[in-house]
Design a protein around this motif. Structure first.
Motif, PDB file in Angstrom:
ATOM      1  N   GLY A  10      80.361  68.497 119.684  1.00  0.00           N
ATOM      2  CA  GLY A  10      79.380  68.892 120.691  1.00  0.00           C
ATOM      3  C   GLY A  10      79.458  67.971 121.895  1.00  0.00           C
ATOM      4  O   GLY A  10      80.290  67.060 121.961  1.00  0.00           O
ATOM      5  N   ALA A  11      78.572  68.204 122.851  1.00  0.00           N
ATOM      6  CA  ALA A  11      78.555  67.397 124.073  1.00  0.00           C
ATOM      7  C   ALA A  11      77.140  67.345 124.619  1.00  0.00           C
ATOM      8  O   ALA A  11      76.371  68.301 124.492  1.00  0.00           O
ATOM      9  CB  ALA A  11      79.514  67.968 125.109  1.00  0.00           C
ATOM     10  N   TYR A  12      76.805  66.225 125.223  1.00  0.00           N
ATOM     11  CA  TYR A  12      75.538  66.070 125.933  1.00  0.00           C
ATOM     12  C   TYR A  12      75.813  65.255 127.191  1.00  0.00           C
ATOM     13  O   TYR A  12      76.518  64.241 127.154  1.00  0.00           O
ATOM     14  CB  TYR A  12      74.484  65.373 125.054  1.00  0.00           C
ATOM     15  N   GLU A  13      75.322  65.732 128.302  1.00  0.00           N
ATOM     16  CA  GLU A  13      75.473  65.055 129.599  1.00  0.00           C
ATOM     17  C   GLU A  13      76.931  64.676 129.866  1.00  0.00           C
ATOM     18  O   GLU A  13      77.218  63.611 130.431  1.00  0.00           O
ATOM     19  CB  GLU A  13      74.581  63.813 129.667  1.00  0.00           C
ATOM     20  N   GLY A  14      77.860  65.512 129.427  1.00  0.00           N
ATOM     21  CA  GLY A  14      79.268  65.267 129.693  1.00  0.00           C
ATOM     22  C   GLY A  14      79.952  64.340 128.714  1.00  0.00           C
ATOM     23  O   GLY A  14      81.138  64.018 128.905  1.00  0.00           O
ATOM     24  N   HIS A  15      79.280  63.902 127.670  1.00  0.00           N
ATOM     25  CA  HIS A  15      79.874  62.999 126.691  1.00  0.00           C
ATOM     26  C   HIS A  15      80.065  63.742 125.370  1.00  0.00           C
ATOM     27  O   HIS A  15      79.094  64.288 124.817  1.00  0.00           O
ATOM     28  CB  HIS A  15      78.975  61.781 126.464  1.00  0.00           C
ATOM     29  N   PRO A  16      81.278  63.786 124.823  1.00  0.00           N
ATOM     30  CA  PRO A  16      81.495  64.462 123.531  1.00  0.00           C
ATOM     31  C   PRO A  16      80.966  63.627 122.383  1.00  0.00           C
ATOM     32  O   PRO A  16      80.898  62.395 122.458  1.00  0.00           O
ATOM     33  CB  PRO A  16      83.019  64.604 123.477  1.00  0.00           C
ATOM     34  N   PHE A  17      80.618  64.304 121.300  1.00  0.00           N
ATOM     35  CA  PHE A  17      80.179  63.608 120.092  1.00  0.00           C
ATOM     36  C   PHE A  17      80.539  64.457 118.876  1.00  0.00           C
ATOM     37  O   PHE A  17      80.702  65.678 118.964  1.00  0.00           O
ATOM     38  CB  PHE A  17      78.668  63.319 120.118  1.00  0.00           C
ATOM     39  N   ILE A  18      80.669  63.791 117.737  1.00  0.00           N
ATOM     40  CA  ILE A  18      80.931  64.445 116.456  1.00  0.00           C
ATOM     41  C   ILE A  18      79.989  63.833 115.430  1.00  0.00           C
ATOM     42  O   ILE A  18      79.831  62.609 115.363  1.00  0.00           O
ATOM     43  CB  ILE A  18      82.397  64.262 116.003  1.00  0.00           C
ATOM     44  N   VAL A  19      79.366  64.693 114.633  1.00  0.00           N
ATOM     45  CA  VAL A  19      78.441  64.262 113.584  1.00  0.00           C
ATOM     46  C   VAL A  19      79.078  64.546 112.225  1.00  0.00           C
ATOM     47  O   VAL A  19      79.502  65.670 111.955  1.00  0.00           O
ATOM     48  CB  VAL A  19      77.085  64.975 113.694  1.00  0.00           C
ATOM     49  N   GLU A  20      79.157  63.524 111.405  1.00  0.00           N
ATOM     50  CA  GLU A  20      79.563  63.655 110.010  1.00  0.00           C
ATOM     51  C   GLU A  20      78.385  63.256 109.135  1.00  0.00           C
ATOM     52  O   GLU A  20      77.669  62.310 109.458  1.00  0.00           O
ATOM     53  CB  GLU A  20      80.763  62.772 109.695  1.00  0.00           C
ATOM     54  N   ALA A  21      78.204  63.977 108.029  1.00  0.00           N
ATOM     55  CA  ALA A  21      77.051  63.711 107.169  1.00  0.00           C
ATOM     56  C   ALA A  21      77.454  63.846 105.712  1.00  0.00           C
ATOM     57  O   ALA A  21      78.463  64.476 105.375  1.00  0.00           O
ATOM     58  CB  ALA A  21      75.898  64.666 107.495  1.00  0.00           C
ATOM     59  N   ALA A  22      76.659  63.233 104.859  1.00  0.00           N
ATOM     60  CA  ALA A  22      76.849  63.331 103.411  1.00  0.00           C
ATOM     61  C   ALA A  22      75.487  63.241 102.754  1.00  0.00           C
ATOM     62  O   ALA A  22      74.574  62.568 103.261  1.00  0.00           O
ATOM     63  CB  ALA A  22      77.776  62.234 102.897  1.00  0.00           C
ATOM     64  N   VAL A  23      75.350  63.923 101.631  1.00  0.00           N
ATOM     65  CA  VAL A  23      74.130  63.868 100.815  1.00  0.00           C
ATOM     66  C   VAL A  23      74.556  63.586  99.384  1.00  0.00           C
ATOM     67  O   VAL A  23      75.421  64.280  98.840  1.00  0.00           O
ATOM     68  CB  VAL A  23      73.327  65.176 100.893  1.00  0.00           C
ATOM     69  N   SER A  24      73.964  62.562  98.780  1.00  0.00           N
ATOM     70  CA  SER A  24      74.287  62.193  97.398  1.00  0.00           C
ATOM     71  C   SER A  24      73.034  62.271  96.552  1.00  0.00           C
ATOM     72  O   SER A  24      71.906  62.107  97.049  1.00  0.00           O
ATOM     73  CB  SER A  24      74.881  60.780  97.336  1.00  0.00           C
ATOM     74  N   ILE A  25      73.245  62.523  95.260  1.00  0.00           N
ATOM     75  CA  ILE A  25      72.155  62.561  94.291  1.00  0.00           C
ATOM     76  C   ILE A  25      72.444  61.512  93.224  1.00  0.00           C
ATOM     77  O   ILE A  25      73.535  61.469  92.658  1.00  0.00           O
ATOM     78  CB  ILE A  25      72.023  63.954  93.637  1.00  0.00           C
ATOM     79  N   GLY A  26      71.440  60.669  92.945  1.00  0.00           N
ATOM     80  CA  GLY A  26      71.616  59.618  91.956  1.00  0.00           C
ATOM     81  C   GLY A  26      72.381  58.444  92.525  1.00  0.00           C
ATOM     82  O   GLY A  26      72.597  58.327  93.740  1.00  0.00           O
ATOM     83  N   GLY A  27      72.786  57.550  91.652  1.00  0.00           N
ATOM     84  CA  GLY A  27      73.567  56.404  92.104  1.00  0.00           C
ATOM     85  C   GLY A  27      73.047  55.098  91.538  1.00  0.00           C
ATOM     86  O   GLY A  27      71.912  54.977  91.062  1.00  0.00           O
ATOM     87  N   LYS A  28      73.907  54.096  91.609  1.00  0.00           N
ATOM     88  CA  LYS A  28      73.570  52.758  91.130  1.00  0.00           C
ATOM     89  C   LYS A  28      72.533  52.122  92.046  1.00  0.00           C
ATOM     90  O   LYS A  28      72.680  52.100  93.271  1.00  0.00           O
ATOM     91  CB  LYS A  28      74.837  51.900  91.084  1.00  0.00           C
ATOM     92  N   ASN A  29      71.461  51.626  91.456  1.00  0.00           N
ATOM     93  CA  ASN A  29      70.383  50.939  92.190  1.00  0.00           C
ATOM     94  C   ASN A  29      69.698  51.838  93.210  1.00  0.00           C
ATOM     95  O   ASN A  29      69.057  51.335  94.139  1.00  0.00           O
ATOM     96  CB  ASN A  29      70.908  49.678  92.885  1.00  0.00           C
ATOM     97  N   ALA A  30      69.854  53.158  93.084  1.00  0.00           N
ATOM     98  CA  ALA A  30      69.191  54.075  94.016  1.00  0.00           C
ATOM     99  C   ALA A  30      67.726  54.229  93.619  1.00  0.00           C
ATOM    100  O   ALA A  30      67.373  54.169  92.437  1.00  0.00           O
ATOM    101  CB  ALA A  30      69.887  55.432  94.010  1.00  0.00           C
ATOM    102  N   ARG A  31      66.882  54.442  94.617  1.00  0.00           N
ATOM    103  CA  ARG A  31      65.465  54.621  94.345  1.00  0.00           C
ATOM    104  C   ARG A  31      65.058  56.065  94.614  1.00  0.00           C
ATOM    105  O   ARG A  31      65.735  56.795  95.339  1.00  0.00           O
ATOM    106  CB  ARG A  31      64.629  53.667  95.197  1.00  0.00           C
ATOM    107  N   GLU A  32      63.942  56.465  94.023  1.00  0.00           N
ATOM    108  CA  GLU A  32      63.482  57.835  94.180  1.00  0.00           C
ATOM    109  C   GLU A  32      63.086  58.105  95.630  1.00  0.00           C
ATOM    110  O   GLU A  32      62.600  57.227  96.340  1.00  0.00           O
ATOM    111  CB  GLU A  32      62.288  58.102  93.259  1.00  0.00           C
ATOM    112  N   GLY A  33      63.297  59.341  96.045  1.00  0.00           N
ATOM    113  CA  GLY A  33      62.995  59.717  97.419  1.00  0.00           C
ATOM    114  C   GLY A  33      64.252  59.745  98.277  1.00  0.00           C
ATOM    115  O   GLY A  33      65.381  59.722  97.782  1.00  0.00           O
ATOM    116  N   ILE A  34      64.038  59.798  99.585  1.00  0.00           N
ATOM    117  CA  ILE A  34      65.132  59.918 100.547  1.00  0.00           C
ATOM    118  C   ILE A  34      65.441  58.543 101.136  1.00  0.00           C
ATOM    119  O   ILE A  34      64.557  57.881 101.675  1.00  0.00           O
ATOM    120  CB  ILE A  34      64.771  60.910 101.668  1.00  0.00           C
ATOM    121  N   THR A  35      66.688  58.117 101.017  1.00  0.00           N
ATOM    122  CA  THR A  35      67.167  56.881 101.633  1.00  0.00           C
ATOM    123  C   THR A  35      68.228  57.246 102.661  1.00  0.00           C
ATOM    124  O   THR A  35      69.230  57.865 102.326  1.00  0.00           O
ATOM    125  CB  THR A  35      67.765  55.926 100.588  1.00  0.00           C
TER     126      THR A  35
END
Length: 611
Positions: A327-352
């Motif tokens: 995408g682009a805003y005010e003439g500057h390009p950008f790229i968004v990368e995302a990931a969502v994980s469930i569980g994990g070592k030392n992870a706490r309940e809720g959204i981190t």
């Protein structure tokens, strides 16, 4: 840089000051002390003669082009030098060995043949380096890279968690690097600690390319600098060569609109006045004749590396990654990368939420960041079979751009006021959640099946006793009827009617056999319970096997069960398409009507046909 080692040592002087603080005053003063910090990498190093100016001069200015840069303030070495001068007054020490990959200056001496050692300070009033020592010595180990050593005052107790958190997030966003942290306390060796994150990936993102400024991103000062630096002979040539996305026809149309302001195609860029620059900038920023900038000049981490980084550090039960379209805003390009994980070592309940800007972790002011607000307010987690209050959810958002729109004086978060970035983050997270939904549906089905099994098993003893009691009652009635027949007693009309009905009962033989087994004690309450448990186990195991087979059949394809043709017991593996930037010359691609496969290395059996 592929390897970074940071060593932090609490000096004896710091330990002494800590002891004084404990005797005389506040808890805050007892935690403060002096720390010797060493940072060592295996990058390209610095040229011997350039070290003083690279580290001892604070520069500020605009570039002729724009490029995605790592971080916000360059290397941070000048800030560390100023911090050292402010807190301890001790100069910084640098050891480096330079390597460019080719000989230069007509010298046959190999690169990295010597080590450059420089001890320097900075004159903050004149903004120039003050060199104390600048020498060369033989590089016997053949090491290439840079090592900084600085003595600063600080508070390890207060900021230890931030340092550990930063290193953890840095390991996620740079899985192709090996990171180490060693902390040594000279006063109390029991407080020593070490952290190491090994390299997980061999695929490094390609370097970001420098591109010309987009017309929508310019301002008066920038246009003035571009005009002064331009080698073009005419303003028409300036528009087509010094700016991006401006073709010959578009430039002519722009100049036609500026004729009333004194513009001409052949006028020299150096003759443009301040009033004309203002009018030109207004037209460039408001015109819709330009194509939006693309993201080809950017260097995102890549889904493959992001997935490996999360699995290496967080160790989740399941993780999904996605990259939104550039995408682009005010003439500057950008790229968004995302990931969502469930569980994990030392992870706490809720959204981190873990936030990254140009592959640098952001630790502070997370509540105001666009990633946090989208994850908490714009995503309906229940629609994807995710409980955002009970599940351990990790949200990872990486944004790369030629100009990251930081907010606040510390530039520690990205605001949600830019609609293009907000929508891109939302789309990327929704794509991750859609990938997880099919997996979580199967997981929930298996969990429900196991809960059903536990409930059935819980009531097996009561049911077995009840069934055995019914059979015993039937047996007692049989005995009473037999005794009545033997004594010659006449049954009542109702009992005679029941007897006639039983005479035509097709299950009479089965019932008789069961009662005989009760007499022989082949059927007991315990045996009934055992058979019920075996039946529950067999049925639930069959349901679990079907659910697991269905999950494996659809996980890799991200679609419906059975799409991959996998049967029961076949486990499909996820497939990652890794971009290859430098293909080996001795390996030919395998061509197929549906695809072209580029091997990363030459197979043992070569050549391989598409059949």
């Amino acid at each position: 840089t592929t390897t970074t080692t940071t060593t932090t040592t609490t000096t004896k002087k710091a330990a002494g000051s800590a002891k004084k603080g404990k005797k005389g005053g506040s808890a805050a003063s007892s935690s403060e002390g002096y720390f010797r910090i060493k940072v060592r990498d295996n990058g390209c190093g610095m040229k011997h003669d350039a070290i003083p100016n690279l580290l001892g001069v604070v520069l500020s200015g605009s570039k002729y082009g724009v490029r995605q840069t790592r971080g916000k303030f360059g290397l941070g070495a000048k800030m560390a030098l100023i911090w050292s001068k402010k807190s301890t007054g001790v100069p910084i020490k640098v050891i480096t060995s330079h390597h460019t990959g080719s000989a230069s200056g007509g010298s046959s001496r190999p690169h990295g043949a010597y080590l450059s050692q420089c001890v320097l300070d900075i004159d903050i009033y004149k903004n120039r380096p003050r060199v104390i020592e600048h020498t060369k010595k033989s590089n016997t180990q053949g090491w290439i890279g840079t090592e900084f050593e600085v003595l600063i005052g600080g508070n390890w107790t207060t900021y230890k968690s931030r340092i550990v958190q930063y290193l953890l997030q840095l390991a996620i966003i740079t899985p192709y690097a090996s990171l180490e942290l060693h902390y040594k306390n000279l006063a109390d060796p029991k407080k020593d600690m070490s952290i190491r994150y090994g390299r997980r990936s061999e695929q490094m993102p390609p370097p970001a390319r420098e591109v010309r400024h987009h017309p929508s991103s310019v301002n008066n000062l920038l246009v003035q600098q571009l005009l002064d630096q331009s080698k073009s002979k005419s303003i028409l040539k300036f528009l087509t060569t010094d700016l991006s996305a401006v073709g010959q026809s578009v430039a002519k149309r722009l100049l036609e609109q500026l004729e009333d302001d004194g513009f001409d195609e052949d006028m020299s860029p150096s003759s443009v006045s301040d009033r004309q620059i203002t009018r030109l900038v207004q037209l460039l920023r408001t015109s819709d004749a330009f194509k939006p900038p693309d993201g080809s000049c950017l260097s995102p981490l890549g889904e493959y590396n992001l997935n490996l980084g999360i699995r290496k550090v967080v160790e989740p039960d399941v993780v999904a990654t996605a990259r939104d379209k550039p995408g682009a805003y005010e003439g500057h390009p950008f790229i968004v990368e995302a990931a969502v994980s469930i569980g994990g070592k030392n992870a706490r309940e809720g959204i981190t939420v873990y936030r990254f800007a140009n592959r640098i972790p952001l630790l502070f002011e997370g509540g105001s960041d666009v990633a946090t607000r989208v994850a908490n307010n714009k995503i309906k987690w229940s629609s994807y079979k995710i409980d955002h209050k009970r599940d351990k959810i990790g949200v990872f958002v990486s944004i790369v751009s030629t100009k990251v729109p930081f907010k606040g004086t510390g530039k520690e978060y990205i605001g949600d006021d830019i609609t293009e970035i907000q929508l891109s983050v939302k789309r990327a997270l929704q794509s991750c959640c859609q990938q997880l939904r099919s997996h979580l549906t199967k997981r929930n089905a298996i969990r429900d099946q196991r809960e059903r099994k536990n409930r059935l098993t819980k009531y097996v003893p009561d049911i077995s006793r009840s069934l055995f009691g019914i059979l015993e009652g039937m047996q007692e009635r049989k005995i009473e009827e037999a005794e009545a027949v033997a004594s010659g007693a006449t049954a009542s009309p109702r009992k005679q009617q029941r007897k006639r009905a039983r005479l035509v009962d097709p299950n009479e033989g089965f019932v008789k056999g069961v009662l005989e087994k009760i007499d022989r004690e082949e059927i007991t309450s315990e045996s009934i319970g055992q058979h019920l448990l075996e039946a529950v186990d067999a049925q639930c195991d069959l349901d679990d096997a079907k659910a697991v087979a269905s999950e494996h059949g659809s996980a890799a394809g991200g679609g419906k069960g059975g799409r991959n043709g996998g049967g029961l017991g076949e486990v499909s593996q996820p497939l990652y398409l890794v971009p290859i930037f430098e293909l080996p010359k001795d390996v030919e691609p395998i061509h197929h009507p549906l695809f072209t496969f580029h091997p990363m290395k030459k197979p043992e059996i070569w050549p391989i046909s598409a059949d």
